[in-house]
Design a protein around this motif. Structure first.
Motif, short mmCIF file in Angstrom:
data_model
loop_
_atom_site.label_atom_id
_atom_site.label_comp_id
_atom_site.label_asym_id
_atom_site.label_seq_id
_atom_site.Cartn_x
_atom_site.Cartn_y
_atom_site.Cartn_z
N LYS A 172 -76.22 -27.74 -23.72
CA LYS A 172 -76.73 -27.12 -22.76
C LYS A 172 -77.91 -28.34 -21.97
O LYS A 172 -78.74 -28.65 -22.72
CB LYS A 172 -77.48 -25.92 -23.02
CG LYS A 172 -76.76 -25.01 -23.23
CD LYS A 172 -77.30 -23.51 -23.47
CE LYS A 172 -76.46 -22.33 -24.05
NZ LYS A 172 -75.94 -22.55 -25.01
N ILE A 173 -77.67 -28.48 -20.68
CA ILE A 173 -78.26 -29.70 -19.74
C ILE A 173 -78.83 -29.12 -18.64
O ILE A 173 -78.16 -28.50 -17.87
CB ILE A 173 -77.36 -30.87 -19.43
CG1 ILE A 173 -76.68 -31.53 -20.97
CG2 ILE A 173 -78.18 -31.79 -19.06
CD1 ILE A 173 -75.63 -32.31 -20.60
N LYS A 201 -88.97 -22.28 -15.21
CA LYS A 201 -87.41 -21.77 -14.95
C LYS A 201 -86.83 -22.51 -16.03
O LYS A 201 -85.58 -22.14 -15.86
CB LYS A 201 -87.23 -22.17 -13.55
CG LYS A 201 -87.64 -21.48 -12.55
CD LYS A 201 -87.30 -21.75 -11.22
CE LYS A 201 -87.94 -21.23 -10.13
NZ LYS A 201 -87.80 -21.49 -8.64
N ILE A 202 -87.16 -23.53 -16.73
CA ILE A 202 -86.39 -24.19 -17.84
C ILE A 202 -85.99 -23.06 -18.89
O ILE A 202 -86.86 -22.53 -19.43
CB ILE A 202 -87.03 -25.19 -18.24
CG1 ILE A 202 -87.60 -26.29 -16.97
CG2 ILE A 202 -86.14 -26.01 -19.31
CD1 ILE A 202 -88.57 -27.35 -17.78
N PRO A 203 -84.67 -22.88 -19.03
CA PRO A 203 -84.37 -22.14 -19.93
C PRO A 203 -85.02 -22.26 -21.43
O PRO A 203 -84.96 -23.54 -21.96
CB PRO A 203 -82.81 -21.83 -20.01
CG PRO A 203 -82.59 -22.52 -18.69
CD PRO A 203 -83.69 -23.52 -18.30
N LEU A 209 -83.26 -32.04 -21.19
CA LEU A 209 -83.74 -31.68 -20.09
C LEU A 209 -83.74 -32.91 -19.22
O LEU A 209 -84.08 -33.99 -19.66
CB LEU A 209 -85.25 -31.31 -20.53
CG LEU A 209 -86.22 -30.99 -19.44
CD1 LEU A 209 -85.88 -29.90 -18.49
CD2 LEU A 209 -87.68 -30.72 -20.10
N ILE A 210 -83.56 -32.71 -18.08
CA ILE A 210 -83.69 -33.90 -17.05
C ILE A 210 -84.86 -33.40 -15.89
O ILE A 210 -84.49 -32.52 -15.26
CB ILE A 210 -82.34 -34.27 -16.18
CG1 ILE A 210 -81.19 -34.38 -17.43
CG2 ILE A 210 -82.30 -35.52 -15.87
CD1 ILE A 210 -79.88 -34.20 -16.85
N THR A 211 -85.79 -34.50 -15.64
CA THR A 211 -86.62 -33.86 -14.44
C THR A 211 -86.77 -35.63 -14.05
O THR A 211 -86.70 -36.73 -14.58
CB THR A 211 -87.96 -33.52 -15.01
OG1 THR A 211 -88.69 -34.37 -15.81
CG2 THR A 211 -87.79 -32.27 -15.70
N TYR A 245 -83.82 -33.95 -26.23
CA TYR A 245 -84.16 -35.01 -25.69
C TYR A 245 -84.52 -34.62 -24.06
O TYR A 245 -84.47 -33.62 -23.43
CB TYR A 245 -82.81 -35.92 -25.10
CG TYR A 245 -82.37 -36.39 -26.39
CD1 TYR A 245 -82.58 -37.75 -26.81
CD2 TYR A 245 -81.40 -35.75 -27.39
CE1 TYR A 245 -82.18 -38.25 -28.10
CE2 TYR A 245 -80.99 -36.15 -28.32
CZ TYR A 245 -81.41 -37.52 -28.81
OH TYR A 245 -80.78 -37.98 -30.19
N HIS A 246 -85.56 -35.33 -23.27
CA HIS A 246 -86.01 -35.46 -22.17
C HIS A 246 -85.70 -36.86 -21.39
O HIS A 246 -86.33 -37.74 -21.75
CB HIS A 246 -87.51 -35.02 -22.27
CG HIS A 246 -88.06 -34.84 -20.74
ND1 HIS A 246 -89.40 -35.05 -20.30
CD2 HIS A 246 -87.70 -34.38 -19.71
CE1 HIS A 246 -89.68 -34.93 -19.32
NE2 HIS A 246 -88.69 -34.52 -18.55
N ILE A 247 -84.92 -36.58 -20.32
CA ILE A 247 -84.91 -37.98 -19.64
C ILE A 247 -85.41 -37.61 -18.27
O ILE A 247 -85.47 -36.62 -17.81
CB ILE A 247 -83.20 -38.03 -19.56
CG1 ILE A 247 -82.54 -38.20 -20.73
CG2 ILE A 247 -82.98 -39.17 -18.58
CD1 ILE A 247 -81.80 -36.99 -21.21
N PHE A 248 -86.25 -38.88 -18.07
CA PHE A 248 -87.03 -38.73 -16.54
C PHE A 248 -87.04 -40.21 -15.95
O PHE A 248 -86.17 -41.11 -16.62
CB PHE A 248 -88.06 -38.08 -16.88
CG PHE A 248 -89.03 -38.92 -18.02
CD1 PHE A 248 -89.82 -39.88 -17.69
CD2 PHE A 248 -88.96 -38.36 -19.09
CE1 PHE A 248 -90.68 -40.42 -18.87
CE2 PHE A 248 -89.50 -38.92 -20.23
CZ PHE A 248 -90.37 -39.95 -20.12
#
Ligand code: 5GP
Ligand code: MN
Ligand code: MN
Length: 292
Positions: A172-173, A201-203, A209-211, A245-248
């Motif tokens: 899930k992305i 709002k992030i489930p 996660l991408i921000t 993972y968190h990508i930003f």
């Protein structure tokens, strides 16, 4: 090479959740906030996969980039093959429709390298945010304020996420463009309660996660040597969502990869501080879930 995906790639819209996350009392002074938190939050370098690592049959290869600023065709490093390409925003300089089309055309040239390409907007995609928060809309081109066209209609050859989630290969992305207010650009949101409402709002079940903007303390150090990341994003990640993972991007000068033992944080900003596309993409793998 392509791994078949039976998974739905229809974007899932996400509603605001009620959560227990509290605003950090230092939220408007992120550097001071990190000075306190760094004593209790582990931060270690993440061993990046070399760019020539083969793509394995039993793993999903993610190739991450951000902040290409209309120079994706002039990157100093070639974009290696994978399964999923992620771009964490600032793919243009001002969100002009011409630049969106140019970017889409470039994405098409990567079709043989990826099964899916996931894109979010950043603060430079001015045309994507027609709200009055975006004081820069029309700064580069006055006609833009009255341009009724939706730039999203011109963004092709990818999956565009804006407060939405996709499930691919069972992973899930979720993607969202927000960053703390700085200069009145697109998708700027004030620190504290206003931006926390966006992160709410992030489930809970999001894996990747991408921000556009960084969380506090990871990939958020500007040239002056101080931290400008979002406190409420860090708290949401560590205490509620716990993505793998968190990508930003956004802070070009703090390209790299770190882990707090729970989440791996990636800032794959391709452009450096001077907007030269000099940094490499960052790769990671997630085991391909068994179909059943
Ligand atoms: P961009 O304009 O591409 O969004 O960001 C480019 C550069 O502006 C970053 O690499 C960073 O140096 C600076 N910048 C962006 N956001 C902030 C912020 O919130 N605070 C500070 N001090 N600098 C920022
Ligand atoms: Mn940028
Ligand atoms: Mn940015």
């Amino acid at each position: 090479l392509f791994k078949p995906s039976k998974m739905s790639i229809i974007p899932i819209p996400c509603e605001e959740l009620s959560t227990e996350i509290k605003v950090n009392s230092n939220t408007n002074n992120p550097d001071a906030a990190w000075n306190v938190l760094k004593e209790i939050i582990p931060k270690n370098c993440y061993n990046q996969l070399p760019l020539d690592t083969p793509v394995y049959e039993n793993k999903v290869r993610f190739v991450c980039i951000s902040d290409t600023h209309s120079k994706i065709d002039r990157m100093h490093h070639e974009i290696p093959s994978g399964d999923i390409l992620i771009h964490a925003g600032d793919f243009t300089n001002s969100g002009s429709i011409d630049d969106v089309i140019k970017f889409s055309n470039f994405l098409k040239t990567l079709d043989h390298k990826f099964t899916h390409k996931i894109i979010i907007a950043g603060n430079h995609e001015l045309s994507f945010d027609k709200t009055k928060n975006n004081k820069m809309l029309g700064f580069f081109d006055k006609n833009k304020i009255n341009d009724q066209r939706d730039p999203r209609d011109f963004l092709e050859n990818c999956i565009y996420l804006e407060e939405s989630m996709v499930e691919i290969y069972g992973i899930k992305i979720y993607g969202a463009p927000w960053q703390p207010t700085f200069g009145g650009w697109a998708f700027n949101v004030d620190r504290g309660e206003p931006i926390l409402k966006k992160w709410n709002k992030i489930p809970d079940n999001c894996d990747v996660l991408i921000t556009h903007g960084p969380p506090l303390g990871f990939g958020d150090k500007v040239n002056g040597g101080y931290h400008v990341g979002c406190c409420e994003l860090l708290t949401t990640i560590r205490e509620r969502v716990r993505p793998k993972y968190h990508i930003f991007g956004h802070i070009h000068e703090d390209h790299g990869a770190w882990t707090d033992g729970q989440t791996t944080y990636l800032n794959p900003s391709i452009c450096n501080f001077r907007y030269v596309p000099s940094n490499p993409p960052i790769l990671f793998d997630i085991d391909l879930p068994e179909e059943g």
